[in-house]
Design a protein around this motif. Structure first.
Motif, PDB file in Angstrom:
ATOM      1  N   ASN A 291      46.821  12.363  15.523  1.00 30.79           N
ATOM      2  CA  ASN A 291      47.783  11.895  16.523  1.00 30.79           C
ATOM      3  C   ASN A 291      49.207  11.809  15.982  1.00 30.79           C
ATOM      4  O   ASN A 291      50.175  11.862  16.758  1.00 30.79           O
ATOM      5  N   GLU A 421      37.999  14.923   9.569  1.00 28.38           N
ATOM      6  CA  GLU A 421      38.636  14.394  10.784  1.00 28.38           C
ATOM      7  C   GLU A 421      39.293  15.522  11.584  1.00 28.38           C
ATOM      8  O   GLU A 421      39.173  15.586  12.813  1.00 28.38           O
ATOM      9  N   ASN A 424      36.645  17.698  13.279  1.00 29.58           N
ATOM     10  CA  ASN A 424      36.092  17.024  14.445  1.00 29.58           C
ATOM     11  C   ASN A 424      37.028  17.134  15.645  1.00 29.58           C
ATOM     12  O   ASN A 424      36.591  17.327  16.788  1.00 29.58           O
ATOM     13  N   TYR A 425      38.315  17.018  15.384  1.00 23.37           N
ATOM     14  CA  TYR A 425      39.296  17.140  16.467  1.00 23.37           C
ATOM     15  C   TYR A 425      39.293  18.547  17.046  1.00 23.37           C
ATOM     16  O   TYR A 425      39.334  18.728  18.274  1.00 23.37           O
ATOM     17  N   GLU A 427      36.983  20.560  17.369  1.00 26.82           N
ATOM     18  CA  GLU A 427      35.764  20.823  18.148  1.00 26.82           C
ATOM     19  C   GLU A 427      35.794  20.185  19.539  1.00 26.82           C
ATOM     20  O   GLU A 427      34.937  20.467  20.366  1.00 26.82           O
ATOM     21  N   GLN A 428      36.810  19.323  19.794  1.00 25.13           N
ATOM     22  CA  GLN A 428      36.875  18.634  21.071  1.00 25.13           C
ATOM     23  C   GLN A 428      37.411  19.551  22.172  1.00 25.13           C
ATOM     24  O   GLN A 428      38.284  20.376  21.937  1.00 25.13           O
ATOM     25  N   VAL A 429      36.863  19.404  23.360  1.00 15.44           N
ATOM     26  CA  VAL A 429      37.378  20.090  24.547  1.00 15.44           C
ATOM     27  C   VAL A 429      38.134  19.043  25.358  1.00 15.44           C
ATOM     28  O   VAL A 429      37.556  18.074  25.844  1.00 15.44           O
ATOM     29  N   THR A 430      39.444  19.229  25.483  1.00 16.64           N
ATOM     30  CA  THR A 430      40.306  18.198  26.065  1.00 16.64           C
ATOM     31  C   THR A 430      40.460  18.368  27.573  1.00 16.64           C
ATOM     32  O   THR A 430      40.196  19.444  28.134  1.00 16.64           O
ATOM     33  N   LYS A 431      40.950  17.306  28.204  1.00 11.28           N
ATOM     34  CA  LYS A 431      41.242  17.346  29.628  1.00 11.28           C
ATOM     35  C   LYS A 431      42.290  18.417  29.931  1.00 11.28           C
ATOM     36  O   LYS A 431      42.203  19.123  30.942  1.00 11.28           O
ATOM     37  N   GLU A 433      42.794  21.276  28.416  1.00 10.73           N
ATOM     38  CA  GLU A 433      42.170  22.601  28.388  1.00 10.73           C
ATOM     39  C   GLU A 433      41.404  22.877  29.678  1.00 10.73           C
ATOM     40  O   GLU A 433      41.469  23.990  30.229  1.00 10.73           O
TER      41      GLU A 433
END
Length: 441
Positions: A291, A421, A424-425, A427-431, A433
């Motif tokens: 962040n 860390e 892991n970030y 690999e996230q699928v965000t809003k 996207e």
């Protein structure tokens, strides 16, 4: 910082009715940890006989040690003002040691003390005045933090527009009761954002106080039903929160940054050049979260380029002249997620490296960086800070000074944990996207 003897602490504890002692220490990533012991174990604690188990602690080499010892720094003894008056609670900040009494290699406090001792042998003392920014948000019905605030206050606004003024006042009164010298506080630019500034102190005292400050701010905010967060960028549409550091270097009691006619000295320029030369490699420590890099973008007053200036406040390093106090250097890129011990150790070592080599600073920034195109920055050889944590970690491993100051094993462990860390970030699928691509592709 007041110096206490063991007998004085025992007397204070008895007179004040203290019942519990917190033995606090900081882990690799700047998180405050503690073990609480009853007052009956105080002498045992002050004899460095209390231990911590490494089984569940991040940033400690568990294959080498299974148990470490906490060594209280008597000068950090304080009674926590927000605890009950009956059955008071006191605390020490502790160094982490091995069984033979030597300080643990992966202790952040040791890394700073090592840098300060090295500087002291050369006659130098680093003093720091931090500006700590944070948000005060509402909690939900379950007491969990949100990013919601009803206020719309802006820079330097006051009550009744500034809804956090009473909370901020109580935070300052609490800190003063604990021995802090607070120079100012105010509402910051973003709604619900606040800043509290400390007086100049030696670097170790400053790092200790930053750690205690964060604990105190969160505790007092909770009394008001609020959640205090030092997250660098909790909301995308407003400015993020930083940890601006004002630094001055003393030799024989004189501020070496101040030259003739009150201007930046040759050594001050060299110190500045040393930091600028290593700041890319140090960014993974200055800005340690995924962040963090959402804050370091153009348009929100945080620096995203490697620049310095006397006149442009948004430069990464701002040369400031204070009436009657001479020149100090304001470093504006770090955020409060940074481990303050590592942060100050790296700043000091990088700056002194610049002085040893009598480095010259790059050309001064004399205009608003936001008005320069990428091509103009390239022509002027203005380097950018890393755009994300992954790039910053790569740069960290390539900087020889960072590896020397922190130690190879520290850097290796830090990179290992932070790369996990970062992965892991990724690999996230965000809003964002989903909104951009789900319908179109």
């Amino acid at each position: 910082m007041e110096k206490y003897r063991k007998t004085e602490i025992l007397q204070i504890v008895e007179e004040e009715g203290v019942e519990f002692i917190r033995l606090q220490f900081t882990d690799m990533f700047g998180t405050l940890k503690n073990v609480a012991v009853p007052v009956s174990c105080l002498e045992k604690a002050m004899d460095d006989r209390c231990t911590i188990d490494l089984a569940s602690l991040n940033g400690f080499a568990k294959e080498e040690e299974t148990e470490l010892y906490l060594k209280p720094d008597f000068s950090t003894f304080t009674i926590l003002p927000w605890r009950p008056q009956n059955g008071k609670v006191a605390r020490f900040l502790c160094d982490v040691c091995t069984e033979d009494g030597s300080e643990y290699e992966l202790s952040p406090r040791l890394i700073l003390k090592r840098a300060l001792e090295k500087a002291e042998k050369q006659g130098y003392t680093l003093e720091v005045n931090p500006e700590c920014e944070f948000f005060l948000f509402h909690t939900d019905d379950d007491g969990m933090p949100t990013t919601v605030s009803h206020e719309r206050a802006g820079y330097l606004d006051t009550s009744p527009i500034d809804l956090g003024e009473n909370t901020r006042r109580d935070i300052i009164l609490t800190l003063e009761e604990m021995g802090y010298q607070i120079t100012s506080s105010h509402h910051e630019i973003a709604p619900a954002q606040h800043e509290i500034d400390f007086a100049f102190e030696d670097a170790l005292s400053t790092a200790d106080k930053v750690m205690t400050f964060k604990m105190a701010v969160r505790t007092i905010a909770k009394r008001y039903g609020l959640h205090a967060t030092f997250m660098p960028k909790p909301r995308q549409d407003v400015n993020g929160s930083g940890l601006h550091l004002h630094m001055r270097l003393l030799k024989n009691g004189r501020n070496v940054f101040t030259g003739e006619n009150g201007e930046l000295s040759t050594d001050g320029e060299a110190f500045l050049a040393g930091i600028l030369g290593h700041v890319v490699g140090m960014t993974a420590v200055f800005n340690p979260l995924v962040n963090s890099y959402k804050r370091l973008v153009p348009g929100f007053e945080a620096p995203s380029d490697v620049t310095w200036s006397r006149t442009q406040r948004n430069a990464l390093l701002h040369v400031r002249k204070r009436r009657g106090e001479g020149v100090d250097l304001e470093l504006r890129s770090p955020d409060c997620a940074a481990n303050p011990y590592l942060l100050l150790a790296l700043c000091l070592e990088a700056g002194l490296d610049g002085i040893r080599k009598q480095q010259k600073a790059p050309k001064e920034l004399t205009e608003d960086i936001c008005r320069l195109s990428d091509e103009e920055k390239k022509q002027r050889k203005i380097q950018s800070l890393p755009e994300n944590l992954g790039v910053a970690l790569d740069a960290m491993g390539q900087d020889l000074l960072v590896r020397e100051v922190l130690g190879e094993s520290y850097v290796a462990e830090y990179q290992k944990m932070k790369r996990r860390e970062w992965k892991n970030y990724l690999e996230q699928v965000t809003k964002w996207e989903l909104e951009q691509y789900l319908y179109l592709v």
